[in-house]
Motif scaffolding. Sequence first.
Motif, short mmCIF file in Angstrom:
data_model
loop_
_atom_site.label_atom_id
_atom_site.label_comp_id
_atom_site.label_asym_id
_atom_site.label_seq_id
_atom_site.Cartn_x
_atom_site.Cartn_y
_atom_site.Cartn_z
N SER A 184 -15.78 -13.06 3.42
CA SER A 184 -15.66 -11.97 4.07
C SER A 184 -14.36 -11.63 4.28
O SER A 184 -13.80 -10.39 3.88
CB SER A 184 -16.16 -12.06 5.63
N GLU A 185 -13.37 -12.51 4.46
CA GLU A 185 -11.91 -12.46 4.42
C GLU A 185 -11.51 -11.85 3.09
O GLU A 185 -10.39 -11.07 3.00
CB GLU A 185 -11.17 -13.68 5.00
N LEU A 186 -11.90 -12.52 1.99
CA LEU A 186 -11.54 -12.15 0.75
C LEU A 186 -11.86 -10.66 0.40
O LEU A 186 -10.90 -9.90 -0.10
CB LEU A 186 -12.27 -13.16 -0.33
N LEU A 187 -13.15 -10.26 0.87
CA LEU A 187 -13.50 -8.91 0.43
C LEU A 187 -12.83 -8.05 1.43
O LEU A 187 -12.40 -6.93 0.78
CB LEU A 187 -14.92 -8.75 0.53
N ARG A 188 -12.34 -8.27 2.62
CA ARG A 188 -11.74 -7.35 3.24
C ARG A 188 -10.22 -7.27 2.89
O ARG A 188 -9.61 -6.27 2.79
CB ARG A 188 -11.76 -7.78 4.85
N SER A 189 -9.45 -8.49 2.26
CA SER A 189 -8.40 -8.30 1.63
C SER A 189 -8.51 -7.40 0.45
O SER A 189 -7.37 -6.58 0.19
CB SER A 189 -7.60 -9.73 1.36
N MET A 190 -9.54 -7.53 -0.48
CA MET A 190 -9.60 -6.62 -1.52
C MET A 190 -9.90 -5.41 -1.12
O MET A 190 -8.93 -4.46 -1.71
CB MET A 190 -10.73 -7.26 -2.43
N ALA A 191 -10.45 -4.85 -0.28
CA ALA A 191 -10.55 -3.43 0.12
C ALA A 191 -9.11 -2.84 0.75
O ALA A 191 -8.84 -1.89 0.46
CB ALA A 191 -11.48 -3.50 1.39
N ARG A 192 -8.33 -3.82 1.39
CA ARG A 192 -7.16 -3.36 1.89
C ARG A 192 -6.15 -2.93 1.09
O ARG A 192 -5.29 -2.28 0.89
CB ARG A 192 -6.69 -4.30 3.10
N GLU A 193 -5.98 -3.96 -0.01
CA GLU A 193 -5.14 -3.80 -1.11
C GLU A 193 -5.53 -2.69 -2.29
O GLU A 193 -4.63 -2.27 -2.62
CB GLU A 193 -4.88 -5.18 -1.80
N ILE A 194 -6.69 -2.49 -2.30
CA ILE A 194 -7.11 -1.46 -3.17
C ILE A 194 -6.75 -0.16 -2.65
O ILE A 194 -6.41 0.73 -3.35
CB ILE A 194 -8.71 -1.56 -3.43
N GLN A 195 -6.97 0.12 -1.32
CA GLN A 195 -6.52 1.15 -0.65
C GLN A 195 -5.17 1.38 -0.46
O GLN A 195 -4.63 2.49 -0.94
CB GLN A 195 -7.07 1.36 0.67
N GLN A 196 -4.28 0.44 -0.48
CA GLN A 196 -2.91 0.53 -0.71
C GLN A 196 -2.29 0.54 -2.08
O GLN A 196 -1.25 0.91 -2.40
CB GLN A 196 -2.15 -0.66 0.12
N GLY A 197 -3.24 0.24 -3.08
CA GLY A 197 -2.79 0.64 -4.48
C GLY A 197 -2.47 -0.84 -5.11
O GLY A 197 -1.64 -1.51 -5.02
N ALA A 198 -3.72 -1.39 -5.68
CA ALA A 198 -3.81 -2.63 -6.08
C ALA A 198 -3.24 -2.74 -7.31
O ALA A 198 -3.12 -2.12 -8.28
CB ALA A 198 -5.25 -2.98 -6.44
N SER A 199 -2.62 -4.06 -7.60
CA SER A 199 -1.89 -4.23 -8.97
C SER A 199 -2.67 -5.33 -9.82
O SER A 199 -3.44 -6.06 -9.22
CB SER A 199 -0.44 -4.54 -8.84
N ALA A 200 -2.20 -5.58 -10.96
CA ALA A 200 -2.73 -6.80 -11.69
C ALA A 200 -2.37 -8.24 -10.87
O ALA A 200 -3.46 -8.94 -10.98
CB ALA A 200 -2.07 -6.79 -13.14
N GLU A 201 -1.32 -8.10 -10.42
CA GLU A 201 -0.97 -9.45 -9.38
C GLU A 201 -1.99 -9.64 -8.39
O GLU A 201 -2.62 -10.65 -8.23
CB GLU A 201 0.18 -9.34 -9.06
N ASN A 202 -2.46 -8.52 -7.68
CA ASN A 202 -3.42 -8.52 -6.77
C ASN A 202 -4.75 -9.03 -7.03
O ASN A 202 -5.26 -9.56 -6.45
CB ASN A 202 -3.27 -7.19 -5.92
N ALA A 203 -5.11 -8.34 -8.14
CA ALA A 203 -6.39 -8.56 -8.86
C ALA A 203 -6.38 -10.36 -9.25
O ALA A 203 -7.50 -10.89 -9.07
CB ALA A 203 -6.74 -7.73 -10.17
N ASN A 204 -5.50 -10.84 -9.81
CA ASN A 204 -5.43 -12.37 -10.30
C ASN A 204 -5.30 -13.12 -8.90
O ASN A 204 -6.17 -14.11 -8.97
CB ASN A 204 -4.09 -12.51 -11.29
N SER A 205 -4.70 -12.71 -7.89
CA SER A 205 -4.74 -13.39 -6.80
C SER A 205 -6.28 -13.50 -6.05
O SER A 205 -6.59 -14.45 -5.71
CB SER A 205 -3.87 -12.88 -5.86
N TRP A 206 -6.92 -12.13 -6.19
CA TRP A 206 -8.42 -12.33 -5.74
C TRP A 206 -9.32 -13.20 -6.58
O TRP A 206 -10.17 -13.98 -5.96
CB TRP A 206 -9.00 -10.81 -5.94
N LEU A 207 -9.02 -13.33 -7.78
CA LEU A 207 -9.85 -14.38 -8.54
C LEU A 207 -9.69 -15.71 -8.19
O LEU A 207 -10.39 -16.47 -8.30
CB LEU A 207 -9.62 -13.93 -10.09
N SER A 208 -8.16 -15.94 -8.14
CA SER A 208 -7.75 -17.44 -7.93
C SER A 208 -8.48 -17.78 -6.52
O SER A 208 -9.00 -18.93 -6.37
CB SER A 208 -6.41 -17.33 -7.83
N GLU A 209 -8.48 -16.88 -5.40
CA GLU A 209 -9.05 -17.22 -4.32
C GLU A 209 -10.69 -17.33 -4.23
O GLU A 209 -11.40 -18.29 -3.60
CB GLU A 209 -8.75 -15.94 -3.19
#
Length: 429
Positions: A184-209
């Motif tokens: 749940s925390e991972l999906l909520r973090s993904m939603a927040r960062e996509i709304q703020q403008g996600a970058s490739a670094e954010n996407a890689n951090s999601w996959l690592s988590e």
Amino acid sequence: MERQLRHPQGPAHIIRLTRRGPDAFVRQAVRATAAAVIAYLVAQQVSSSPQPLLAPLTALIVVQVTLYATLTSGVQRVASVIVGVLIAVGFAHLVGLTWWSLAILIFASLALGRVLRLGPAVQEVAISGMLVVGVANPAATAQGRALETLIGAGVGVLLNLLVPPSVYVQTAGEAVDKIADQLSELLRSMAREIQQGASAENANSWLSEARRIDREFVRVDVALAKAEDSLRMNPRGRQLLHTRLILRSRMDTLDHCAVSVRSLCRTLVELSGGPHRRALLSDEQLTVLLEGLLSCLADSFDTFGAIVTTEITPDTKPHRDDLDHALAQARMHRDAAAQLLRSRVWRDPQGWELAGALLAAVDRLMADLQVGTRPSGENRTVTPHFQLGWIPRLVARRGAATVHALRRWMTPADQSRRRASLPSPPGPS
């Protein structure tokens, strides 16, 4: 939706069984100490040894956190000591103690313990043999050692039978609930960062988590195995036997969901790779829909964890309406996002492939959550003969196999193959 852990609201004596409490270590220490002291007092009255310390030592080792482990450990300890002293008495009468007889004794003891499948008590066979073979009177020492071991093991097992240990259902439920929290925390973090403008670094951090969460299932499996052992042969866990299947089923559901979340993260990493694909994640309408979709999925995992913590207690009805509502909201955002993606990438074959992978991962995730919270009676159908004894079940299975073989024998395809395999009739001479 903030994460709130719902404690079960059921009968008070059941809730006490499922809650571990902060004094679990104190209770186990008191049990082990009591077993050791009682074994020592009994051995003083029975054994000829002035200080029968082997009895409390055996009781201390035998008393485990679960009743099943206690019975298993007690049997293994007694068997290992008896086997060891018998080997030692035989060696003492035949060859005595020399360096080569000691080597043979140790090797034979370890080999015999392995053959008898004594588990962790294999070393005890060789230890008992070495302690007996080197004394002046091996027979008396062997008898005393075996007697003290029997006393210690008997006291340990009897104490756990009279005062059964606690069950570890709450610990396993908390472990499963923690996995749902992390997803749940991972999906909520993904939603927040996509709304703020996600970058490739954010996407890689999601996959690592997501990969890190996947490794957490090893710890959850250990907690479930411990809970299952604590329910076996434990009279205190008779009313909680249903939780074994429930927790195992819920962990499997979260395992499948973790795979879908990891696939979703991998797709988002590929979407954030090139400038053309990155434009999708910066589309204002799409980011709003993805943010709403991921937030609803996060709410679904919150509700799923609450269901797990409530349904492990009998006479409680988990609230599945909240999960149905969260999944319905997620499905609305998913359909809107699918329509928007179709209009954005219909001229880009590779982009449409990634969009399809994104939607497929979301569909699998919602399907797993929907099916994974069904009551156990809705997930499988119990045949009438399953409720009978093992002999009728065996007869029923054999009969079903025979009928199946006869049906295959009577099918037209099999008949034609059998006719082809027969030798041709002799023609006219």
